[in-house]
Write a protein that holds these residues in place. Structure first.
Motif, short mmCIF file in Angstrom:
data_model
loop_
_atom_site.label_atom_id
_atom_site.label_comp_id
_atom_site.label_asym_id
_atom_site.label_seq_id
_atom_site.Cartn_x
_atom_site.Cartn_y
_atom_site.Cartn_z
N ILE A 1 -27.29 2.38 -7.53
CA ILE A 1 -26.41 1.95 -6.61
C ILE A 1 -25.59 3.18 -6.36
O ILE A 1 -25.31 3.90 -7.18
N GLU A 2 -25.21 3.24 -4.97
CA GLU A 2 -24.69 4.50 -4.67
C GLU A 2 -23.72 4.29 -3.37
O GLU A 2 -24.29 3.69 -2.58
N GLN A 3 -22.41 4.83 -3.56
CA GLN A 3 -21.62 4.61 -2.04
C GLN A 3 -22.29 5.65 -1.27
O GLN A 3 -22.37 6.77 -1.44
N GLU B 1 -26.22 8.08 5.88
CA GLU B 1 -26.61 6.67 5.21
C GLU B 1 -28.09 7.09 4.66
O GLU B 1 -28.47 6.37 3.60
N LYS B 2 -28.73 7.67 5.61
CA LYS B 2 -30.43 7.97 5.06
C LYS B 2 -30.40 8.74 3.91
O LYS B 2 -31.23 8.50 3.04
N ALA B 3 -29.63 9.80 3.82
CA ALA B 3 -29.74 10.78 2.57
C ALA B 3 -29.27 10.02 1.44
O ALA B 3 -29.67 10.32 0.41
N THR B 4 -28.20 9.08 1.55
CA THR B 4 -27.66 8.27 0.45
C THR B 4 -28.90 7.30 -0.01
O THR B 4 -29.14 7.48 -1.35
N LEU B 5 -29.60 7.01 0.82
CA LEU B 5 -30.69 5.66 0.37
C LEU B 5 -31.68 6.76 -0.16
O LEU B 5 -32.39 6.35 -1.44
N ILE B 6 -31.99 7.71 0.45
CA ILE B 6 -33.20 8.72 -0.32
C ILE B 6 -32.65 8.88 -1.46
O ILE B 6 -33.66 8.83 -2.85
N TRP B 7 -31.45 9.54 -1.91
CA TRP B 7 -31.22 9.66 -3.37
C TRP B 7 -31.08 8.49 -4.13
O TRP B 7 -31.81 8.69 -5.36
N CYS B 8 -30.80 7.50 -3.63
CA CYS B 8 -30.93 6.17 -4.45
C CYS B 8 -32.31 5.94 -4.84
O CYS B 8 -32.69 5.41 -5.86
N CYS B 9 -33.34 5.87 -4.13
CA CYS B 9 -34.62 5.70 -4.25
C CYS B 9 -35.30 6.78 -5.48
O CYS B 9 -35.73 6.31 -6.38
N LYS B 10 -34.66 7.86 -5.12
CA LYS B 10 -35.37 8.82 -6.31
C LYS B 10 -34.64 8.53 -7.54
O LYS B 10 -35.40 8.86 -8.55
N GLU B 11 -33.17 8.34 -7.74
CA GLU B 11 -32.59 7.95 -9.00
C GLU B 11 -33.32 6.74 -9.24
O GLU B 11 -33.31 6.56 -10.79
N SER C 1 -30.84 19.19 0.40
CA SER C 1 -31.91 20.05 0.42
C SER C 1 -32.53 20.39 -1.15
O SER C 1 -33.23 21.05 -1.43
N LYS C 2 -31.67 19.87 -2.03
CA LYS C 2 -32.04 19.93 -3.55
C LYS C 2 -32.65 18.97 -3.97
O LYS C 2 -33.38 19.09 -4.88
N PHE C 3 -32.99 17.83 -3.23
CA PHE C 3 -33.65 16.45 -3.35
C PHE C 3 -34.82 16.12 -2.32
O PHE C 3 -35.39 15.43 -2.62
#
Length: 193
Positions: free
Chosen positions: A101-103, A127-137, A113-115
């Motif tokens: 879960i990520e705000q 929003e999309k960058a946050t969701l992509i990070w959440c998916c990978k995490e 660019s790091k992930f």
């Protein structure tokens, strides 16, 4: 505030706690939890709220951690825990599970660019960058063994951002379906297989 959402879907039970209480209030709601080695008030609240959520899903279970730091319980179920700002989430399943879960914020966009591969960074929104990070995490937590390069080991198939949906990921040559939903100003993502 307590449990704000609890749902069952895709062989998982997920619960979310909004930490509006003080540490003292959470201690009163909890069974005895040793906080002596927990340094910050925020971390104490996260620890207490995660134990209260576990009790909501699996009463009388205790959390231990494997050698990679992933949480475990002894009743044969798998669990995953995540927290961001004032929300704490826990997921449980008989199958292996990963949850994040990520705000929604500018931080994942700034660090994208790091992930995310260079060609996928074009026209990214916060929003999309946050969701992509959440998916990978979530996949990292599902894997439970560390040693994951988010940029090179996890590829997401193109998707249209919505308030709730699915994302297909290729992780170490295997296909996974991740489920996501927007919860207030956060994204919650889980994978369960």
């Amino acid at each position: 505030m307590g449990v704000i959402k609890k749902f069952k879907e895709n062989n998982c039970t997920i619960a979310i706690w909004d930490m509006q209480e003080s540490v003292e209030e959470l201690v009163l709601l909890s069974e005895k939890v040793d906080l002596s080695k927990v340094a910050t008030e925020k971390r104490k609240k996260e620890l207490l709220a995660s134990r209260l959520l576990l009790n909501e899903i699996h009463p009388s279970q205790q959390i231990t951690y494997n050698k990679y730091g992933a949480p475990e319980i002894k009743n044969g179920s798998h669990i995953s825990i995540s927290h961001s700002k004032n929300l704490v989430a826990i997921a449980s399943s008989k199958q292996k599970i990963g949850l994040d879960i990520e705000q929604i914020s500018e931080k994942p966009l700034r660090l994208s660019s790091k992930f995310i591969s260079k060609d996928a960074c074009n026209n990214l929104s916060q929003e999309k960058a946050t969701l992509i990070w959440c998916c990978k995490e979530a996949l990292f937590k599902w894997h439970q063994k560390g040693n994951v390069d988010f940029k090179n080991d996890i590829a997401l198939k193109p998707f249209i951002l919505e308030d709730e949906g699915k994302v297909t990921a290729i992780f170490k040559s295997k296909k996974h379906t991740l489920y996501y939903k927007k919860v207030d100003t956060h994204f919650l993502v889980y994978v369960c297989t």
